[in-house]
Design a protein around this motif. Structure first.
Motif, short mmCIF file in Angstrom:
data_model
loop_
_atom_site.label_atom_id
_atom_site.label_comp_id
_atom_site.label_asym_id
_atom_site.label_seq_id
_atom_site.Cartn_x
_atom_site.Cartn_y
_atom_site.Cartn_z
N UNK A 186 0.83 -1.20 0.00
CA UNK A 186 0.00 0.00 0.00
C UNK A 186 0.87 1.25 0.00
N UNK A 187 1.98 1.20 0.71
CA UNK A 187 2.91 2.33 0.78
C UNK A 187 3.48 2.63 -0.61
N UNK A 211 -6.08 -1.74 -8.82
CA UNK A 211 -4.95 -2.35 -8.11
C UNK A 211 -5.43 -3.18 -6.92
N UNK A 212 -6.42 -2.67 -6.20
CA UNK A 212 -6.94 -3.41 -5.06
C UNK A 212 -7.51 -4.75 -5.50
N UNK A 213 -8.34 -4.72 -6.55
CA UNK A 213 -8.94 -5.95 -7.06
C UNK A 213 -7.86 -6.93 -7.53
N UNK A 214 -6.84 -6.40 -8.19
CA UNK A 214 -5.78 -7.26 -8.71
C UNK A 214 -4.99 -7.90 -7.58
N UNK A 215 -4.62 -7.12 -6.58
CA UNK A 215 -3.83 -7.65 -5.47
C UNK A 215 -4.63 -8.67 -4.67
N UNK A 216 -5.91 -8.38 -4.43
CA UNK A 216 -6.75 -9.31 -3.68
C UNK A 216 -6.89 -10.64 -4.40
N UNK A 217 -6.98 -10.60 -5.73
CA UNK A 217 -7.18 -11.81 -6.52
C UNK A 217 -5.89 -12.44 -7.03
N UNK A 218 -4.75 -11.90 -6.64
CA UNK A 218 -3.48 -12.35 -7.20
C UNK A 218 -3.06 -13.73 -6.71
N UNK A 253 0.11 -3.00 -17.72
CA UNK A 253 1.50 -2.96 -17.28
C UNK A 253 1.60 -2.89 -15.75
N UNK A 254 0.53 -2.44 -15.10
CA UNK A 254 0.51 -2.40 -13.64
C UNK A 254 0.44 -3.81 -13.05
N UNK A 255 -0.04 -4.77 -13.83
CA UNK A 255 -0.19 -6.15 -13.36
C UNK A 255 1.12 -6.75 -12.89
N UNK A 256 2.21 -6.43 -13.61
CA UNK A 256 3.50 -7.04 -13.28
C UNK A 256 3.96 -6.67 -11.88
N UNK A 257 3.66 -5.45 -11.42
CA UNK A 257 4.04 -5.05 -10.06
C UNK A 257 3.31 -5.88 -9.00
N UNK A 258 2.13 -6.36 -9.36
CA UNK A 258 1.30 -7.08 -8.39
C UNK A 258 1.70 -8.53 -8.22
#
Length: 456
Positions: free
Chosen positions: A54-55, A71-78, A211-216
């Motif tokens: 989150x930071x 991002x929240x949805x992606x991280x939760x479902x990762x 492209x944000x997906x790769x960070x997750x």
């Protein structure tokens, strides 16, 4: 028509037996054993828990409210848990200004930690190594990464060094295939393969969602292993390579472009993952298994599947394979592979847990899955393991190993294996920041997010 079926079966049987006889003749002298392997485990200061993620997200000044929701949805479902490892420079807030030294220190930590442990446990000296293969896709410095290892361990002047870059998440099996082919021409050799990825210099700071997906999902990790074709090591070896098949769909535009390192419209560099990824993975896997399975499964299962095939029916992989070591690329890909191959949750548990504990560590991912199986004492002498790796290009590289002896040594899972599988894998992001997805919160401005998250 009734007379044709027995004739077809007879011709198929003759062809199948002839194929295997020819393979046995051609394969004489072709041996590839794995003596040992060692995975990397980061330090506590490198852990990317909910608060750290989150930071990092809150520091991105380019994000809008809808981006935070995505991002929240992606991280939760990762499928990732609280203990994956990230690059130190990213955790320290230098993601927008990565330096070469950050990438090199990250990679060298993986290299030297795993190699030190590998040489110590195997009691094989670095001076005995004849072949060295390193695969890191996103970092290719000068001198090469292989040269850094040779210098560090004072390897011999005649060591054969190969440095692979740009080969994606399936590069580890590409490296093993390279070693296997060198073994065909040189007897009694020892080879080291080092598989990792450089994350420190490749954190995406823009707002393009693909492209944000790769960070997750991508995290720091890697593995080193020792291979040999010297039969005198047979009793010490843990695995024997039975077959390896590589499939490349680079000539197909959709498959070629579904995983690609690019710059967005704002010139932020990153790694783009498109919606064509799962389709390309399914197609590439299917083509690969069409070649690999006839070499692996028993004749009676091939005949049964060929002669009684019905719409929706699946070949029984478990007739010739006991364990499935799938690349932990992401929850969606794991689910897709599981359904297409008819695997149950027991079969998928190792890859799901590797993704949860270590994330997608690119080319090193397969070995965390293997380590989980070993830590759970699943691997018994004579068992066969199907390794499935998928990567940019688009490539699918699969192989089958035979377990040479019961496996249950200490490895990277040792201190935590009793906690797995966890009873609950719900990502803490949902509990802490689920309010972001509430439609009633739509009036909140992106600049207010930091205050609500408690960073200001």
């Amino acid at each position: 028509m009734e007379l044709l079926t027995p004739l077809i079966i007879l011709l198929f049987t003759i062809s199948y037996v002839s194929f295997w006889l020819a393979k046995l003749i051609c394969k004489r002298g072709e041996t590839c054993y794995m003596i040992d392997y060692e995975c990397y485990k980061g330090t506590n200061s490198m852990q990317l828990n909910t608060q750290e993620c989150a930071n990092i997200v809150s520091r991105n000044k380019n994000l809008l409210m809808e981006d935070y929701k995505f991002l929240l949805q992606t991280i939760v479902n990762s499928g990732l848990g609280e203990e994956t490892y990230g690059p130190k420079n990213i955790i320290q807030g230098d993601e927008e200004r990565p330096k070469l030294v950050d990438s090199l220190s990250e990679i060298e930590a993986v290299f030297y930690d795993t190699l030190d442990s590998l040489f110590a446990r195997s009691k094989i000296s670095s001076s005995e190594i004849d072949i060295l293969v390193v695969n890191v896709s996103l970092l290719s410095p000068v001198p090469s990464l292989t040269s850094r290892i040779i210098n560090r361990y004072n390897m011999r002047e005649d060591v054969k060094a190969f440095n692979l870059s740009g080969m994606g998440c399936s590069a580890s099996l590409v490296a093993i295939d390279l070693v296997r082919h060198v073994f065909k021409t040189q007897k009694n050799r020892l080879a080291v393969v080092v598989s990792s990825e450089s994350m420190a210099g490749n954190w995406y700071c823009g707002r393009e969602r693909s492209m944000m997906l790769s960070n997750c999902i991508f995290r720091v990790g890697g593995c080193s292993m020792i291979l040999t074709n010297n039969t005198s090591f047979k009793d010490r070896a843990i695995l024997k390579l039975k077959c390896l098949v590589r499939t490349h769909l680079g000539s197909n535009d959709d498959a070629y472009s579904c995983c690609m390192q690019v710059e967005d419209d704002e010139k932020h560099a990153g790694f783009r993952l498109t919606k064509s990824l799962t389709k390309a993975a399914a197609r590439c896997l299917s083509k690969n298994l069409q070649v690999l399975l006839p070499k692996t499964l028993p004749l009676w299962e091939i005949i049964r599947y060929t002669t009684t095939r019905k719409p929706g029916s699946k070949i029984n992989l478990k007739s010739g394979i006991e364990h499935f070591c799938i690349h932990p690329g992401g929850r969606a890909v794991i689910d897709e592979v599981g359904v297409s191959l008819g695997l149950n949750e027991y079969d998928l548990e190792p890859v799901r847990m590797a993704l949860h504990r270590f994330g997608n560590t690119s080319a090193g991912g397969l070995w965390y899955v293997l380590g989980y199986m070993e830590a759970k004492k699943r691997l018994k002498k004579g068992d066969r393991i199907l390794m499935i790796s998928l990567g940019a290009g688009f490539k699918c590289n699969n192989c089958v190993w035979e377990v040479n002896k019961d496996m249950g040594r200490e490895n990277v899972w040792e201190d935590i294996i009793k906690k797995y599988p966890p009873k609950k894998t719900v990502n803490p992001f949902l509990e802490k920041y689920g309010w972001i997805n509430d439609d009633a919160m739509g009036f909140i401005r992106a600049e207010d997010i930091k205050k609500l998250l408690g960073f200001v």
